[in-house]
Design an enzyme around this catalytic site. Structure first.
Site, mmCIF file in Angstrom:
data_model
loop_
_atom_site.group_PDB
_atom_site.id
_atom_site.type_symbol
_atom_site.label_atom_id
_atom_site.label_comp_id
_atom_site.label_asym_id
_atom_site.label_seq_id
_atom_site.Cartn_x
_atom_site.Cartn_y
_atom_site.Cartn_z
ATOM 1 C CG HIS A 84 -1.888 1.134 1.250
ATOM 2 N ND1 HIS A 84 -1.567 2.366 1.785
ATOM 3 C CD2 HIS A 84 -3.161 1.244 0.805
ATOM 4 C CE1 HIS A 84 -2.606 3.178 1.667
ATOM 5 N NE2 HIS A 84 -3.585 2.528 1.080
ATOM 6 C CG HIS A 137 -5.602 0.069 -2.352
ATOM 7 N ND1 HIS A 137 -5.596 1.273 -3.014
ATOM 8 C CD2 HIS A 137 -5.814 0.366 -1.044
ATOM 9 C CE1 HIS A 137 -5.785 2.258 -2.157
ATOM 10 N NE2 HIS A 137 -5.920 1.733 -0.957
#
Length: 271
Positions: A152, A215
């Site tokens: 991330h 994501h």
């Protein structure tokens, strides 16, 4: 989630599992639920609760009565007269979300007999080594194919863990493994140039995230031109990969279980 059966709990101990959360039910089942079940199976005599650091995850949760922030969950446990609390973050690095958990826990210092906090996934050299072994066992990383793991990322100093992971991967003989992130991916373009110079045609693209949420499904593997998979393909690479979150990998779950045990043993006691 195991049911409260207070008559069977003599020491009023509770384990609070805290994650960013996700609005995707299937992702919850494959990742967060699997981690929670493994922890519950190891400590069947301890009440297990769940909390989220993301308000979005809370607002989209199916069971609103069981969707709480860390502070809300701790308040509820205090009202139910629990004495010892173990908080286990389900996060990759010691970043901003981890700091939020610590701040919430510190607000309750002195209100419980004991609060202990487990560490995120990558918090020690042993964690790095065990994670590498788990990923190699899952994907076979020494097959000669260049592998790009995508985390991330964060502006927090904890982002250093990704750079450390790259170094340790290489030191352990995985010279074809690369670590990039979504939020601080300034090295991604340089990596593409480097792979082109080496005349690499095939790459493996894998997520380094707990859950297969937005994501992974959109930013990494999405159909838009901006997704990392699309960027690689537009640069002439053949891309293979997986949308599997880390929470689906047994070796990763074992690291979290060890962290829970360390917290229970008082290694990370705050009150």
């Amino acid at each position: 989630m195991n049911k409260d059966n207070l008559s069977k709990i003599s020491n009023k101990k509770a384990l609070l599992i805290v994650s960013v959360g996700t609005s995707c039910k299937k992702t919850n089942e494959k990742n967060l639920d699997s981690i929670e079940k493994a922890i519950t199976d190891n400590w069947s005599n301890v009440i297990v609760r769940r909390a989220f650091t993301s308000r979005t995850s809370i607002s989209k949760a199916e069971n609103k009565d069981a969707a709480h922030t860390t502070a809300e969950a701790l308040s509820k446990l205090m009202a139910e007269d629990y004495k010892e609390i173990i908080i286990q973050p389900i996060q990759v690095i010691e970043g901003l979300e981890f700091e939020k958990i610590i701040c919430s826990a510190m607000d309750f210092k002195g209100r419980f007999k004991k609060i202990s906090i487990g560490r995120p996934l990558l918090s020690s050299r042993l964690d790095f080594i065990e994670l590498i072994a788990a990923l190699d066992n899952e994907y076979g990383l020494k097959d000669g194919k260049h592998t790009i793991f995508i985390g991330h990322g964060s502006a927090h100093r904890g982002n250093q863990a990704y750079r450390d992971l790259k170094v340790i991967f290489n030191n352990e003989g995985f010279e074809d493994v690369h670590i990039e992130t979504l939020k601080r991916n300034s090295g991604f373009d340089s990596l593409l140039m480097n792979l082109k110079e080496k005349k690499i045609d095939d790459v493996r693209l894998l997520p380094l995230m707990i859950s297969a949420g937005k994501h992974i499904l959109e930013d990494i593997y999405g159909s838009s031109d901006e997704s990392l998979k699309s960027v690689l393909e537009s640069n002439g690479f053949s891309v293979e990969g997986s949308v599997k979150g880390l929470g689906e990998i047994d070796g990763i779950i074992k690291i979290f279980i060890r962290h829970v045990k360390e917290a229970m043993d008082g290694i990370e006691k705050i009150s």
